[in-house]
Design an enzyme around this catalytic site. Sequence first.
Site, PDB file in Angstrom:
ATOM      1  N   LYS A 158       0.828  -1.213   0.000  1.00 34.92           N
ATOM      2  CA  LYS A 158       0.000   0.000   0.000  1.00 34.92           C
ATOM      3  C   LYS A 158       0.858   1.257   0.000  1.00 34.92           C
ATOM      4  O   LYS A 158       1.919   1.287   0.616  1.00 34.92           O
ATOM      5  CB  LYS A 158      -0.876   0.044   1.262  1.00 34.92           C
ATOM      6  N   GLY A 164      -8.482   5.570  -2.604  1.00 34.35           N
ATOM      7  CA  GLY A 164      -9.266   5.111  -3.750  1.00 34.35           C
ATOM      8  C   GLY A 164      -8.670   3.899  -4.440  1.00 34.35           C
ATOM      9  O   GLY A 164      -8.919   3.671  -5.612  1.00 34.35           O
ATOM     10  N   GLU A 200       1.092  -4.834   4.585  1.00 33.18           N
ATOM     11  CA  GLU A 200       0.200  -5.397   5.611  1.00 33.18           C
ATOM     12  C   GLU A 200      -0.075  -6.845   5.269  1.00 33.18           C
ATOM     13  O   GLU A 200      -0.167  -7.198   4.094  1.00 33.18           O
ATOM     14  CB  GLU A 200      -1.145  -4.659   5.604  1.00 33.18           C
ATOM     15  N   HIS A 208     -15.238  -5.702   4.884  1.00 35.52           N
ATOM     16  CA  HIS A 208     -14.941  -4.297   5.102  1.00 35.52           C
ATOM     17  C   HIS A 208     -16.141  -3.700   5.839  1.00 35.52           C
ATOM     18  O   HIS A 208     -17.218  -3.599   5.279  1.00 35.52           O
ATOM     19  CB  HIS A 208     -14.710  -3.620   3.754  1.00 35.52           C
ATOM     20  N   LYS A 237     -15.938   0.783  -3.691  1.00 34.82           N
ATOM     21  CA  LYS A 237     -17.165   0.132  -3.248  1.00 34.82           C
ATOM     22  C   LYS A 237     -18.238   0.178  -4.329  1.00 34.82           C
ATOM     23  O   LYS A 237     -18.328   1.139  -5.085  1.00 34.82           O
ATOM     24  CB  LYS A 237     -17.664   0.822  -1.978  1.00 34.82           C
ATOM     25  N   ASN A 290     -11.407   7.942   7.209  1.00 39.10           N
ATOM     26  CA  ASN A 290     -11.769   8.951   6.223  1.00 39.10           C
ATOM     27  C   ASN A 290     -12.292  10.162   6.982  1.00 39.10           C
ATOM     28  O   ASN A 290     -13.341  10.088   7.630  1.00 39.10           O
ATOM     29  CB  ASN A 290     -12.818   8.418   5.261  1.00 39.10           C
ATOM     30  N   ARG A 292     -13.904  12.822   6.524  1.00 40.46           N
ATOM     31  CA  ARG A 292     -14.832  13.549   5.643  1.00 40.46           C
ATOM     32  C   ARG A 292     -16.145  12.791   5.602  1.00 40.46           C
ATOM     33  O   ARG A 292     -16.275  11.733   6.180  1.00 40.46           O
ATOM     34  CB  ARG A 292     -14.244  13.615   4.237  1.00 40.46           C
ATOM     35  N   ARG A 338     -24.107   1.732  -6.141  1.00 42.86           N
ATOM     36  CA  ARG A 338     -23.469   2.822  -6.878  1.00 42.86           C
ATOM     37  C   ARG A 338     -23.593   2.539  -8.364  1.00 42.86           C
ATOM     38  O   ARG A 338     -23.121   1.505  -8.843  1.00 42.86           O
ATOM     39  CB  ARG A 338     -21.995   2.937  -6.522  1.00 42.86           C
TER      40      ARG A 338
END
Lengths: 446, 71
Positions: A158, A164, A200, A208, A237, A290, A292, A338
């Site tokens: 990572k 994103g 990781e 999740h 997602k 996050n 936000r 979505r």
Amino acid sequence: MFRKVLIANRGEIARRILRTCRRLGIATVAVYSDADEKALHVREADEAVRIGEAPVAKSYLNIEAILRAAEETGAEAIHPGYGLLSENADFARAAMERGIRFIGPSPEAIAAMGSKVAARETVKRAGVPVVPGSEGAVASVDEAARIAAEIGYPVMLKASYGGGGIGMQVVHSEEELRKAFASNSARAKAYFGNGEMFLEKRVQRPRHVEIQVLCDGHGHGVYLWERECSIQRRHQKVVEEAPSPFVDEALRRDMGEAALAICRAIGYENAGTLEFLVDEEKHFYFLEMNTRLQVEHPVTEMITGLDLVEWQLRIAAGEPLGFEQGDIRRDGHAIECRVYAEDPERMLPSPGTIARMVLPEGEGIRNDVGVEAGSEITPFYDPMIGKLIAHGRDRAEAIARMKQALDAYVIEGIRSNLPLLRAIVASDRFAAGDTTTDFLESWGKR
Amino acid sequence: MATVQASMAGIVLRVLVQPGDRVEAGQDVVVLESMKMEVPIPAEGAGVVAEVLVNEGDFVNEGDDLVRLES
């Protein structure tokens, strides 16, 4: 409360924020790039200011142009939405220095969670478990290979400053690791200005699950339960729901308390989301925070009856929450799909002009969309054209309503992932709540 | 003479070949970025690169020529 707010975003989320502002009697300022001149969020706002050319770097990421728009229109506060500048500590600080309230946490809190390596340390000190991995960034690909051998493959590679899904890859062998390291590091450097990487351990069959929090500026915080967001493609997602069919009361409470402990550790204020991996034995591990509003916040709103944007505004204006954990409802079940402008088979982008669009209606159905028939879906921005949310008294009713709504949903002129969404929601595996993060990977292989 | 065309609108992120390069059928010649996603564009048939018609950072529309190949 504020009299005028500038919304530094576009598409469905700009409209979503507009809606709450209007209900609260707050005047709104939209900003737009050349590509969005005729967009719905621009037409619906009380005022609109052009901030630059279509590419985000020249408009929606242009801090100076946005702050100037706020000053020229007399906006007292800026709502950043999600993505774009929403987790940019420099933007939050620059706004503050110019006397404009940033609707979100302090620049320090954003920065504390912005580096995943630093966030991990903070979270561990707060007594919340994290996934085993490299303690901090790795200096070289050789160090990465040594640590991966220790914790065992598969491992997740990572980018420290990623998001994103960019700069992130699961690798199964040293050979794969060596290949993936350089390309992901280069990509993270190009996107986020920093190519730092860490490792990781890959948790097997993980889910999740994330916790929504609201923390006011008076030291009081609550958690608004969890969202299950395991159905993802390319780490983005696709289908989310609340509550999670996998989480029981004890786990819900433990995760909620852990989320608040992390918030206290960084003096967090405003709405935020703590993302966790939950393994088969219901152990949970902190992934990231996050700082936000989340894309999938509507499912939480549907079960709690709270308007998260309203609370973001109230908290930013200095109001106390005025309610306790025990006052928060958990009513029924909500699912969000979505809708992406992408080929459902290859999952590739499908830009173009929407020729026809019919949104479903009905009991418990909510549409958050940023486009209409005639709108052009450009290659400059992300492919999400809208979110469809279905609420029911229980999960079965929510699924039934979602199925009906997806069947009634029409988009013509571009390809969309509607066929994929219909198939997911109609599948036995989804009905059983058997949603692990490999849901869509294994989907393609059937 | 064959040309490799953009399968979608996007921004040219990387050009992977140079004039004179031999490419096989299915080999990626250009990477486009569209909607925050990288999309490699492969050559349909084998050939030798005669001309690269785009530069990194260019915006292309669906159907635009990217690379000209000689068989």
